[in-house]
Write an enzyme that holds these catalytic residues in place. Sequence first.
Site, PDB file in Angstrom:
ATOM      1  N   LEU A  75      22.977 -16.342   5.604  1.00  6.57           N
ATOM      2  CA  LEU A  75      22.954 -15.512   4.457  1.00  6.57           C
ATOM      3  C   LEU A  75      23.717 -15.617   3.253  1.00  6.57           C
ATOM      4  O   LEU A  75      24.993 -15.838   3.615  1.00  6.57           O
ATOM      5  CB  LEU A  75      22.671 -14.190   4.784  1.00  6.57           C
ATOM      6  CG  LEU A  75      21.936 -13.653   5.927  1.00  6.57           C
ATOM      7  CD1 LEU A  75      22.003 -11.993   6.215  1.00  6.57           C
ATOM      8  CD2 LEU A  75      20.559 -13.901   5.383  1.00  6.57           C
ATOM      9  N   SER A 113      32.601 -18.857  -3.479  1.00  5.28           N
ATOM     10  CA  SER A 113      32.104 -18.379  -2.162  1.00  5.28           C
ATOM     11  C   SER A 113      33.250 -18.079  -0.953  1.00  5.28           C
ATOM     12  O   SER A 113      34.363 -19.030  -1.133  1.00  5.28           O
ATOM     13  CB  SER A 113      31.096 -18.927  -1.605  1.00  5.28           C
ATOM     14  OG  SER A 113      29.991 -19.162  -2.344  1.00  5.28           O
ATOM     15  N   ILE A 124      27.814 -15.501   7.016  1.00  5.67           N
ATOM     16  CA  ILE A 124      27.604 -14.712   5.823  1.00  5.67           C
ATOM     17  C   ILE A 124      28.391 -15.293   4.510  1.00  5.67           C
ATOM     18  O   ILE A 124      29.711 -15.344   4.718  1.00  5.67           O
ATOM     19  CB  ILE A 124      27.983 -13.457   6.237  1.00  5.67           C
ATOM     20  CG1 ILE A 124      27.239 -12.950   7.401  1.00  5.67           C
ATOM     21  CG2 ILE A 124      27.821 -12.260   4.612  1.00  5.67           C
ATOM     22  CD1 ILE A 124      25.796 -12.452   7.319  1.00  5.67           C
ATOM     23  N   GLU A 125      27.845 -15.602   3.524  1.00  2.85           N
ATOM     24  CA  GLU A 125      28.504 -16.073   2.379  1.00  2.85           C
ATOM     25  C   GLU A 125      28.398 -14.961   1.276  1.00  2.85           C
ATOM     26  O   GLU A 125      27.506 -14.490   1.215  1.00  2.85           O
ATOM     27  CB  GLU A 125      27.723 -17.196   1.765  1.00  2.85           C
ATOM     28  CG  GLU A 125      28.385 -18.078   0.878  1.00  2.85           C
ATOM     29  CD  GLU A 125      27.677 -19.259   0.269  1.00  2.85           C
ATOM     30  OE1 GLU A 125      27.699 -19.655  -0.627  1.00  2.85           O
ATOM     31  OE2 GLU A 125      26.644 -19.678   0.935  1.00  2.85           O
ATOM     32  N   ILE A 126      29.673 -14.657   0.925  1.00  2.21           N
ATOM     33  CA  ILE A 126      29.976 -13.838  -0.044  1.00  2.21           C
ATOM     34  C   ILE A 126      30.304 -14.367  -1.500  1.00  2.21           C
ATOM     35  O   ILE A 126      31.687 -14.985  -1.405  1.00  2.21           O
ATOM     36  CB  ILE A 126      30.933 -12.622   0.316  1.00  2.21           C
ATOM     37  CG1 ILE A 126      30.432 -11.972   1.644  1.00  2.21           C
ATOM     38  CG2 ILE A 126      31.170 -11.446  -0.615  1.00  2.21           C
ATOM     39  CD1 ILE A 126      31.469 -11.250   2.302  1.00  2.21           C
TER      40      ILE A 126
END
Length: 130
Positions: A75, A113, A124-126
């Site tokens: 995500l 990212s 989990i990509e932020i």
Amino acid sequence: MIDHLDHLVLTTSDEAACVDFYTRVLGMKLERFMAGSPPVQRLAVKFGQQKINVHVRGREFEPRAHIPAPGALDLCFIADTALEQVIEHLAKASWPIVEGPVKRTGATGPILSVYVRDPDLNLIEISQRL
């Protein structure tokens, strides 16, 4: 035809660890709600105008994915703060960064990212938009 994502479903093997990560580490809001026939209490984490419904492995709600599995998601979330602040927050939460910061291409253009793994090892990509 499709306008936006309303929610997605995450299957976890550890409800408490999952809730801790998405609320404490990512800052989402916990929501408990009643749904289904017969109605049962459900769990979700909310952010913006979206939410992630949480299913516990072996106790999934019907209908469900054909093969629900913890750790199967990848995500990407867009942060509402600068990525530097995200990195600082992750460090304070003692949550390791797997990779980044790195430049990527998001749905609306270039992003910067960092990647972490949640307790079920989902990737989990932020990101922040560039």
